[in-house]
Design a protein around this motif. Sequence first.
Motif, mmCIF file in Angstrom:
data_model
loop_
_atom_site.group_PDB
_atom_site.id
_atom_site.type_symbol
_atom_site.label_atom_id
_atom_site.label_comp_id
_atom_site.label_asym_id
_atom_site.label_seq_id
_atom_site.Cartn_x
_atom_site.Cartn_y
_atom_site.Cartn_z
ATOM 1 N N CYS A 197 0.863 -1.200 0.000
ATOM 2 C CA CYS A 197 0.000 0.000 0.000
ATOM 3 C C CYS A 197 0.885 1.230 0.000
ATOM 4 O O CYS A 197 1.464 1.598 1.027
ATOM 5 C CB CYS A 197 -0.925 0.000 1.221
ATOM 6 N N THR A 201 -2.481 4.371 -3.269
ATOM 7 C CA THR A 201 -3.531 3.461 -2.797
ATOM 8 C C THR A 201 -4.143 3.972 -1.499
ATOM 9 O O THR A 201 -5.364 3.977 -1.333
ATOM 10 C CB THR A 201 -2.947 2.053 -2.581
ATOM 11 N N LYS A 204 -6.357 6.856 -2.215
ATOM 12 C CA LYS A 204 -7.592 6.393 -2.878
ATOM 13 C C LYS A 204 -8.582 5.860 -1.838
ATOM 14 O O LYS A 204 -9.770 6.202 -1.865
ATOM 15 C CB LYS A 204 -7.255 5.311 -3.892
ATOM 16 N N TRP A 205 -8.082 5.034 -0.922
ATOM 17 C CA TRP A 205 -8.968 4.481 0.109
ATOM 18 C C TRP A 205 -9.554 5.587 0.980
ATOM 19 O O TRP A 205 -10.743 5.584 1.296
ATOM 20 C CB TRP A 205 -8.187 3.500 0.993
ATOM 21 N N GLU A 208 -12.270 7.392 -0.698
ATOM 22 C CA GLU A 208 -13.519 6.632 -0.797
ATOM 23 C C GLU A 208 -14.203 6.457 0.556
ATOM 24 O O GLU A 208 -15.439 6.530 0.645
ATOM 25 C CB GLU A 208 -13.232 5.254 -1.410
ATOM 26 N N TYR A 209 -13.406 6.209 1.612
ATOM 27 C CA TYR A 209 -14.000 5.829 2.894
ATOM 28 C C TYR A 209 -13.820 6.880 3.986
ATOM 29 O O TYR A 209 -14.284 6.696 5.106
ATOM 30 C CB TYR A 209 -13.411 4.492 3.358
ATOM 31 N N VAL A 215 -11.843 3.005 6.459
ATOM 32 C CA VAL A 215 -11.145 1.972 5.688
ATOM 33 C C VAL A 215 -11.211 0.639 6.424
ATOM 34 O O VAL A 215 -11.484 -0.414 5.823
ATOM 35 C CB VAL A 215 -9.676 2.386 5.440
ATOM 36 N N ILE A 222 -12.889 -4.547 -0.051
ATOM 37 C CA ILE A 222 -11.736 -4.311 -0.922
ATOM 38 C C ILE A 222 -11.225 -5.638 -1.434
ATOM 39 O O ILE A 222 -10.833 -6.525 -0.663
ATOM 40 C CB ILE A 222 -10.647 -3.528 -0.160
#
Length: 932
Positions: A197, A201, A204-205, A208-209, A215, A222
């Motif tokens: 990671c 990455t 990005k997580w 999104e979260y 996460v 995922i």
Amino acid sequence: MTRLVLIDGSSYLYRAFHALPPLTNSAGEPTGALFGVVNMLRATLKEKPDHIAFVVDAPGKTFRDDLYPAYKANRPPMPDELRAQVEPMCQIVHALGIDILRVDGVEADDVIGTLAVQGASAGMEVTISTGDKDFAQLVRAPGVAAGSIALVNTMSGSRMDSDAAVMEKFGVHAGQIVDLLALMGDAIDNVPGVEKCGPKTAAKWLGEYGSLDGVIASAGQIKGKIGDNLRAALQRLPLNRQLVTIKTDVALERDAASLRLREPHVDDLRALYGRYGFNQALKELDAGAVAGNAGPALPVAEKEPGRSRGSGFVSAAVQAPAGLDPALAAKGEYETITTIGQLQAWIGRLRHAGQFAFDTETDSLDAMRANLVGLSFSAEPGAAAYLPLGHNYPGAPAQLDRAQALDLLRPLLADPAVHKLGQHGKYDLHVMRRHGVELAGYDDDTLLESFVLDSGSARHDMDSLARRHLGYETVKYEDVCGKGAKQIPFSQCALDDATRYAAEDADITLRLHRVLSPRLAAEPALERVYREIEMPLVPVLERIEANGVKVDMDELRRQSADLSKRMLAAQQKATELAGRAFNLDSPKQLQALLFDELRLPALVKTPKGQPSTNEEALEAIADQHELPRVILEYRGLAKLRSTYTDKLPEMVNPDTGRVHTSYHQAGAATGRLSSSDPNLQNIPIRTDDGRRIRRAFVAPPGRRLVACDYSQIELRIMAHLSQDPGLVRAFESGADVHRATAAEVFGRKLEDVTGNERRAAKAINFGLMYGMSAFGLARQLGIGRGEAQDYIALYFSRYPGVRDYMERTREQARERGYVETVFGRRLYLEYIRAGNQAQRAGAERAAINAPMQGTAADIIKRAMISVDGWLAGHRDRALMILQVHDELVFEADESFVPTLVEEAGRLMASAAQLSVPLVVDSGTGNNWDEAH
């Protein structure tokens, strides 16, 4: 604004070691890392910080080692050739006048984080000089105004001072940096993240979260190998977050305000530079260009050195705001004045215009010592001139005689009918007065226009305002005088370059006024604050600063000796109580002693769950063992000595024999004045030792000090704003308001109120203004939380108008996004509609308190203006010399004291028409303590 620079010393040393070749001096001693550190320090000092610290890691383990024994376990030992350069580095740092900080039990990052948040919360402009990405989490630290903490990479020159800048570099918000680091891990510190990671990455997580918790909660969604890796790492991610979070609550002996840049030890520097072969630094030293003697010629609040290079006009990267008049963003045409004819033509041009911007160029940021190098003027956007008066480089063109030029300018500058404007013009008023010109008609100041329009903004300097309002990138000091080892004083700058830089200051100031003035005019209440309070106060503050206050050096020496003696006694007493020697300044050793060995209860915890040893924590257990009280006594004595008794003598002006503080109108969003060099707002007066400091501020023979102080002004403002009949009645009666409140709340006759009941009423009266909860009241009074809640409920039942005011204010703040003082000053509340409950609650507390604190600030400013006007006819008999919170201090002939007390008290009491009377208490004495 006061500038605080915090240097990540460990980062400096290692980066310089790896970036530079293995240099040695003539004796074969390694110097590569030392050379790099010295160059970065010189560059930092030339940007004129007010306060500065060089922070390094203390030897030994930290709390992170206790959390995770493998922390930094794979880090190799320091190379011998680097270790040999540590001690000379510390010697040079000390000789430059910079304090070195090491704190046991925590890392340098935590010390920097604590000081950064502390400084920003006090209204300082904080720069963290580092290349460590972890510090990005502090760019938007909770409770700190946007833009007040910036990261500067001295090696690359990059700067990060906003959430947008963090987002651009890392792909996440500043508030998500900790979560980003927790997911990525840190190989250098041996913190394992999620395998495979990387930053993209992780970003990005988080996009999104939302957060690390988000996460973790969504880990099952995922897919692929990276999802498996995440799920395998879930149990250690909360620990990772603890390890990568920079502490901002470390118990420190020194606070941000005490880290004042000292005068350099020139002889020590000369010896060190010579030994290690730093020839350029030695050349600058011998030329007098060290630390405080070189660099930009303008005050910090006016010019902000160290930013990216600018072309002097709108660039592709900085666009002019939509709808802006193109003339306000175009490149200017500037003239250098070197003849009498040119100067006379410009004088006529400025007089005909009726208003012009002006600016001074000097050789020092200390207005009480600065020598005039030149003046610049502008009467229309895009056209300006620079009048050089002190450029002395070899081959410099002939310049007008300074005395002759000032004689020609004096009628114009002293004419109140010709309106002048500037940026942080108080500095320029000082400079002109010291050169024999009493400037009149100073009617506008772009720093103050910006501050009144948006007091919550952290930046009101000219460079930032030009970028924000004009889309204009200004010429920087480094553009014309160079940077680093090659930088020259402004007096040695070529006239063409000096004109480009200095004339632009006047031009841009005029352009900013053309933008900001209409915006103020569109807000009548704000314009009144600006026209009736802030602008008339400028010359008043300049006079107070110039007056200064006499200091008794012998008294300070006696106090320092006494404090040192009592510190030693406290150390010995602490050793006796502990049964062994220990470091009173080490939180880690205190933790072990107090909570492990003595088994005292850990009633206050750090955000990481560790027992705290800060002042609050020690106070909480001081009734259970004598040692915490002794430690608190030691800390209090050490702070008084380092901040005041040892430092004040260094601040005495050799020309006047007095201390001259600097007052800042744009230092606090509520409008309260702040002061620096020295900071007189923070002298502690709740202890006998703190009050003793005021004994050193004295009256000269034949004179007395007079202190006039508003009584309970914020409570009186609360009564006015809430219009609660009971509270208004208590003040109108002239009775002890806390006793009257206790009588109401507890259903007693005034004469039957007990001391404890009055104490509880006082705690409620003041606590509610600052949003105190039942928990806070319970802790302050030493009672149960339920009993404290009953007290508050009973208070509101007796004073329902106060409860209604508080609720009404919260609602108005949510609707409008700001609150107002009685006089119309606004405080914008960034988090008043925040989804985060803690942020929103903090904004609501500010919404309730700001109108009272801001109104109190407005009232004393109005009083200062009135009193100064009256003193105009009595300046040979009395001077206004200090303003501290709700108090004005004067120096007066003994025979004039009764007149001063009567008239100053009357003017202060009439500075506002409230529903309750303003009461002024006065005292006199040979020193400030006696007068107060």
